[in-house]
Scaffold this active site. Structure first.
Site, PDB file in Angstrom:
ATOM      1  N   ASP A  60       1.927  -0.445   5.914  1.00 43.37           N
ATOM      2  CA  ASP A  60       0.864   0.497   6.245  1.00 43.37           C
ATOM      3  C   ASP A  60       0.223   0.946   4.936  1.00 43.37           C
ATOM      4  OD1 ASP A  60      -0.690   2.696   6.951  1.00 43.37           O
ATOM      5  OD2 ASP A  60       0.730   3.446   8.431  1.00 43.37           O
ATOM      6  N   HIS A  61      -1.007   0.498   4.709  1.00 50.84           N
ATOM      7  CA  HIS A  61      -1.653   0.736   3.410  1.00 50.84           C
ATOM      8  C   HIS A  61      -2.021   2.207   3.210  1.00 50.84           C
ATOM      9  CE1 HIS A  61      -3.159  -0.548  -0.321  1.00 50.84           C
ATOM     10  NE2 HIS A  61      -3.758  -1.655   0.044  1.00 50.84           N
ATOM     11  N   ARG A  62      -1.942   3.011   4.257  1.00 50.40           N
ATOM     12  CA  ARG A  62      -2.180   4.443   4.087  1.00 50.40           C
ATOM     13  C   ARG A  62      -1.057   5.095   3.285  1.00 50.40           C
ATOM     14  NH1 ARG A  62      -2.554   6.272  10.220  1.00 50.40           N
ATOM     15  NH2 ARG A  62      -0.621   5.080  10.124  1.00 50.40           N
TER      16      ARG A  62
END
Length: 353
Positions: free
Chosen positions: A329-331
């Site tokens: 999850d790049h967040r």
């Protein structure tokens, strides 16, 4: 007095359940604690015993229906086919207004299309609104092509869970080669769990959750293992992978996989994972891009392992090679950190005694 059995709170924040299978029929006599109904949640299918003895006078929710916690499912006692309405026995007024029946997926489609479900004509069984009903109400046409089969049970859970993950998680996948020559492939999954837990301690943002505006770093290392069954994919949880030996983990992996394929996993065995590992064995492919097991923020994939020619110290030799991926999850996780985490797992596998 008739007993109205309501869908109980099954824990883990669940707000609804699917009636997977009734184990009784109207008119049956049932003993207290005898099997009554199977309820499918987004985790597993649970058999619920009867809280009372007596005649099953009316079943109020059909198999395949998804209803919220607190819904009256069945009436035990009284005359078959004539239960006391909820609240009537206490002299309360009974709300006879029809309730909209639609799965969470159909409700989301309606929201996306701006359709008021209360104004939709339902064509599904038991007055349930289908996705086609919503699309027709929005001005589209219902599909009449092909054989139709209702999405139920584990497949419904997969549809809803993965739809949410795909909708909410901006996922990125990093892939690198790994030399598995020194790894006992009979112990592949427990070995990967063991080294993954060690690497997660070095990269805590991959063993985390995103909750509103906070990142929650978890201090337990309970790793899910993706298991394919005849009914669909399930993810039982191997606990404390950071403190247990590979042989101990192997016993858990084997037991959980057997229970998954037999359909006998308990809700507890499917709860509480902090990160997931997946491998399709001989079907693993050169590499694939697994979907993050929401609300986790990462999943590690082990892909096809086979002899390959590789260059080492200027010479071509045959080694047992495979690819390892991390989808994240790049967040929450930066690309460089995900790459470093993957390389840490690979290094631990390649130097395994």
């Amino acid at each position: 007095m008739p007993y109205e059995f309501k869908l109980p709170d099954l824990g883990e924040g669940l707000t609804e359940g699917e009636i997977a299978r009734w184990l009784v029929a109207e008119g049956d006599e049932i003993a207290e604690d005898a099997p009554l109904v199977e309820i499918a949640t987004d985790k597993t299918t649970v058999e619920i015993p009867s809280p009372a003895a007596g005649l099953v006078s009316q079943i109020l929710v059909a198999e395949g229906d998804v209803v919220p916690v607190g819904t009256v499912l069945v009436v035990i006692g009284g005359v078959a086919g004539a239960p006391v309405p909820t609240g009537a026995a206490q002299g309360q007024s009974v709300d006879t207004a029809p309730k909209v029946q639609a799965t969470p997926l159909v409700r989301r489609v309606a929201q996306d299309l701006g359709v008021d479900l209360a104004a939709v004509t339902a064509t599904g069984p038991g007055g349930r609104i289908t996705e086609d009903d919503v699309r027709v109400a929005a001005g589209g046409a219902a599909s009449t092509e092909g054989r139709r089969e209702k999405v139920r049970g584990i497949r419904r859970q997969i549809v809803e869970h993965l739809s949410r993950a795909h909708r909410e998680v901006p996922a990125v996948t990093y892939v690198e080669e790994c030399d598995f020559t020194n790894v006992d492939l009979k112990l592949l999954v427990p070995t990967v769990l063991h080294v993954t837990a060690a690497a997660l301690k070095e990269f805590p943002e991959l063993n985390a959750r995103l909750e509103r505006d906070e990142i929650v770093y978890l201090d337990r290392y309970h790793l899910g293992i993706a298991v394919q069954t005849d009914a669909g994919l399930v993810v039982p949880v191997v606990r404390d992978c950071d403190t247990r030996a590979v042989d101990e983990l192997r016993a858990d992996v084997d037991a959980l996989a057997d229970k998954a394929r037999a359909g006998t996993l308990t809700p507890e065995e499917l709860r509480g994972s902090t990160f997931t590992v997946t491998s399709a064995g001989k079907l693993a492919g050169l590499f694939v891009t697994p979907i993050v097991n929401h609300p986790e923020v990462g999943i590690l994939g082990v892909h096809r392992i086979a002899p390959r020619p590789v260059a080492i110290d200027g010479e071509v030799v045959v080694r047992t090679m495979g690819n390892i991926s991390t989808t994240f999850d790049h967040r929450v996780v930066d690309g460089a950190r995900a790459a470093q985490f993957t390389l840490s797992v690979i290094d631990k596998l390649q130097t395994k005694d």
